[in-house]
Enzyme design. Sequence first.
Site, PDB file in Angstrom:
ATOM      1  N   LYS A 180       0.793  -1.216   0.042  1.00 51.41           N
ATOM      2  CA  LYS A 180      -0.028   0.175   0.012  1.00 51.41           C
ATOM      3  C   LYS A 180       0.796   1.370   0.004  1.00 51.41           C
ATOM      4  CE  LYS A 180      -2.056   2.869   2.875  1.00 51.41           C
ATOM      5  NZ  LYS A 180      -2.079   3.988   2.151  1.00 51.41           N
ATOM      6  N   GLU A 253      10.348   1.768   9.932  1.00 53.09           N
ATOM      7  CA  GLU A 253      11.248   2.752   9.718  1.00 53.09           C
ATOM      8  C   GLU A 253      10.447   4.252  10.010  1.00 53.09           C
ATOM      9  OE1 GLU A 253      14.516   2.560   8.663  1.00 53.09           O
ATOM     10  OE2 GLU A 253      14.536   0.625   7.521  1.00 53.09           O
ATOM     11  N   CYS A 287      12.855  11.434   6.385  1.00 53.26           N
ATOM     12  CA  CYS A 287      13.107  10.928   7.984  1.00 53.26           C
ATOM     13  C   CYS A 287      14.447  11.217   8.515  1.00 53.26           C
ATOM     14  CB  CYS A 287      12.680   9.435   7.788  1.00 53.26           C
ATOM     15  SG  CYS A 287      13.606   8.748   6.693  1.00 53.26           S
ATOM     16  N   GLU A 388       9.563  16.810  14.894  1.00 53.34           N
ATOM     17  CA  GLU A 388       9.871  16.433  13.314  1.00 53.34           C
ATOM     18  C   GLU A 388       9.058  17.424  12.648  1.00 53.34           C
ATOM     19  OE1 GLU A 388       8.513  12.959  11.602  1.00 53.34           O
ATOM     20  OE2 GLU A 388      10.501  12.782  10.733  1.00 53.34           O
TER      21      GLU A 388
HETATM   22  P1  NAD Z   1       2.219   8.376   7.763  1.00 57.57           P
HETATM   23  O1  NAD Z   1       2.607   7.343   8.925  1.00 57.57           O
HETATM   24  O2  NAD Z   1       1.026   9.467   8.015  1.00 57.57           O
HETATM   25  O3  NAD Z   1       1.606   7.417   6.676  1.00 57.57           O
HETATM   26  C1  NAD Z   1       2.295   6.424   6.290  1.00 57.57           C
HETATM   27  C2  NAD Z   1       1.419   5.337   5.318  1.00 57.57           C
HETATM   28  O4  NAD Z   1       0.933   4.695   6.344  1.00 57.57           O
HETATM   29  C3  NAD Z   1       0.862   5.712   4.429  1.00 57.57           C
HETATM   30  O5  NAD Z   1       0.714   4.980   3.296  1.00 57.57           O
HETATM   31  C4  NAD Z   1      -0.528   6.127   5.033  1.00 57.57           C
HETATM   32  O6  NAD Z   1      -1.725   5.893   4.155  1.00 57.57           O
HETATM   33  C5  NAD Z   1      -0.609   4.783   5.949  1.00 57.57           C
HETATM   34  N1  NAD Z   1      -1.459   4.874   7.267  1.00 57.57           N
HETATM   35  C6  NAD Z   1      -1.965   6.162   7.915  1.00 57.57           C
HETATM   36  N2  NAD Z   1      -2.639   5.895   9.029  1.00 57.57           N
HETATM   37  C7  NAD Z   1      -2.884   4.338   8.696  1.00 57.57           C
HETATM   38  C8  NAD Z   1      -3.401   3.440   9.773  1.00 57.57           C
HETATM   39  N3  NAD Z   1      -3.986   4.003  10.686  1.00 57.57           N
HETATM   40  N4  NAD Z   1      -3.304   2.146   9.566  1.00 57.57           N
HETATM   41  C9  NAD Z   1      -2.361   1.684   8.569  1.00 57.57           C
HETATM   42  N5  NAD Z   1      -1.800   2.541   7.521  1.00 57.57           N
HETATM   43  C10 NAD Z   1      -1.907   3.999   7.693  1.00 57.57           C
HETATM   44  O7  NAD Z   1       3.363   9.239   7.308  1.00 57.57           O
HETATM   45  P2  NAD Z   1       3.656  10.007   6.100  1.00 57.57           P
HETATM   46  O8  NAD Z   1       2.950  11.463   6.576  1.00 57.57           O
HETATM   47  O9  NAD Z   1       2.966   9.375   4.821  1.00 57.57           O
HETATM   48  O10 NAD Z   1       5.209  10.055   6.183  1.00 57.57           O
HETATM   49  C11 NAD Z   1       5.947  11.035   6.744  1.00 57.57           C
HETATM   50  C12 NAD Z   1       6.535  10.140   7.856  1.00 57.57           C
HETATM   51  O11 NAD Z   1       7.368   8.895   7.506  1.00 57.57           O
HETATM   52  C13 NAD Z   1       7.551  10.866   8.622  1.00 57.57           C
HETATM   53  O12 NAD Z   1       7.271  10.954  10.031  1.00 57.57           O
HETATM   54  C14 NAD Z   1       8.890  10.701   8.352  1.00 57.57           C
HETATM   55  O13 NAD Z   1      10.020  10.481   9.156  1.00 57.57           O
HETATM   56  C15 NAD Z   1       8.676   9.071   8.004  1.00 57.57           C
HETATM   57  N6  NAD Z   1       9.565   8.275   7.057  1.00 57.57           N
HETATM   58  C16 NAD Z   1      10.450   7.275   7.709  1.00 57.57           C
HETATM   59  C17 NAD Z   1      11.380   6.875   6.975  1.00 57.57           C
HETATM   60  C18 NAD Z   1      12.417   5.909   7.547  1.00 57.57           C
HETATM   61  O14 NAD Z   1      13.205   5.138   6.655  1.00 57.57           O
HETATM   62  N7  NAD Z   1      12.779   5.669   8.821  1.00 57.57           N
HETATM   63  C19 NAD Z   1      11.570   7.164   5.466  1.00 57.57           C
HETATM   64  C20 NAD Z   1      10.454   7.919   5.114  1.00 57.57           C
HETATM   65  C21 NAD Z   1       9.496   8.604   5.756  1.00 57.57           C
END
Ligand code: NAD
Length: 495
Positions: A180, A253, A287, A388
């Site tokens: 997804k 991650e 991130c 963040e």
């Molecule tokens: P997010 O957590 O809002 O969403 C990430 C994914 O999870 C999306 O596909 C979203 O649709 C899904 N999601 C959201 N709520 C969900 C739920 N309740 N159940 C299942 N899936 C759900 O994050 P974002 O805003 O898309 O991305 C930014 C975040 O990602 C930042 O905190 C960033 O640091 C982190 N990030 C981490 C890494 C790493 O490698 N550590 C890499 C990239 C981004």
Amino acid sequence: MSIPIDLQSTYQLYIGGQWRDASDGGTLTTYNPATGDKLADIAQATQEDVEAAVAAGRAAFPTWSKTTAQERSQILLDIADILEENQELLATVETLDNGKPIRETSTVDIPASIDHFRYFAGVLRADEGTATMVDGSMLSVVLHEPLGVVGQIVPWNFPFLMGAWKLAPAIAAGDCIVFKPSSTTSLSILEFARLVGDKLPAGVLNVITGSGSKSGEYLKNADVDKLAFTGSTEVGRDIALAAAKKIIPATLELGGKSANAFFDDCDRDLAIEGVQLGILFNQGQVCCAGSRIFVQDTFYDEFMELVTKAFTKVKVGDPLDPTTQMGAQINEGQLKKILSYVEIGESEGAKIAVGGHRATEGDLGKGAFLEPTLLVDVDNKMRVAQEEIFGPVGVVIKFHDEADLIEKANDSVYGLGGGVFTQDLGRALRVANGIHTGRVWVNTYNQIPAGAPFGGYKESGIGRETYKSILNAYQQVKNIMINLGTEPAGLYPQD
Ligand code: NAD
């Protein structure tokens, strides 16, 4: 801004090798963050769709899991070749859907993703079990087996690259996948499925799209054998709880607030590039962004003069223009969140040294563009230094010496990345060892090649990706214990 490629107007779900609408016909719209224009409609997967995707994976698994390492390795290489032939298309789709500059998608996101498939094609061929004589008559054989059907969820900041980080090792391991992407940026992975879907047996790769609160929730609670998640720490915690309830593994991650540190003996050119790589690359939506910029007090005035000049020169503009250095933030909501952090910083006593506003020159007002921003007079305890922000906003904090730097850098709930700029190798290694994070760059920042482990300490996650060890996180370990002796052990004598 005209669109240079033919996008489909509607993208369906990819389940069991077939494209199909959501079972209730539901869709979401995806927009170009640089212009606000609609790009396409994508399907919003229902629970029924997610269950169908898992079932397709289950049906494919018995045959797929028996394929040889040679076969799967060749498939990964074939996928890499097809992606390479379509690099321009994929880079353009990614730039349109995400707002990141084409110079990044065409030189980092897509090439690094392609290399990931090649890397795991190689890792797979070298993956071995073991055989150990545990005592004179007992042979312990360790074999690696695929896990089953894995659920993978990725965020919007590197939609294709984060996809490659997860898909390549799972395919290598012989697992089936329900993947997804973020609802904000699903197009590049859907194009991936269009390009390479038929290289895999039907049901091995399933792509379901939709919002996190609906489709993501269904996948989180689906009957899968592993959850692999990249995204915010908040959602990651829920994923870990869902995995714990099912007693399945989860790799996570998550977020970060990484320290990028500059000693007074650093090479000036490397340092000035390093600050920008740290906080302006991908509009700061990284991130492991070097968002806490620590500067030695003896270097502070010179540093500020140099970086302020550099930040002012950064070209913010049309992401499709190859000379653009910073594109659009992902959407208006994120832009507002970032600007609210600038206000929070000011209310805490920080001052804007450069930037701090929307970029509105020319057509930029139509999109979610920001100025490269630095806040000064920041204390590490302030919210802007602890939370963040996920945008091109660096906070500059002074430090005195190594010990002071290490203490301040470690004063964070996160532990993902970090950087140290100095010409003293001993000092660089002492600081790198002292900082509690999964990755520390020395005299560079945000380099993420395949073949080096990436992942977090503390609330930044569990597990390491982009390295051979993640293959094992998509495998079960089978142990076979063989008695080579001819005499019973003697615990239950017969006479
Ligand atoms: P997010 O957590 O809002 O969403 C990430 C994914 O999870 C999306 O596909 C979203 O649709 C899904 N999601 C959201 N709520 C969900 C739920 N309740 N159940 C299942 N899936 C759900 O994050 P974002 O805003 O898309 O991305 C930014 C975040 O990602 C930042 O905190 C960033 O640091 C982190 N990030 C981490 C890494 C790493 O490698 N550590 C890499 C990239 C981004």
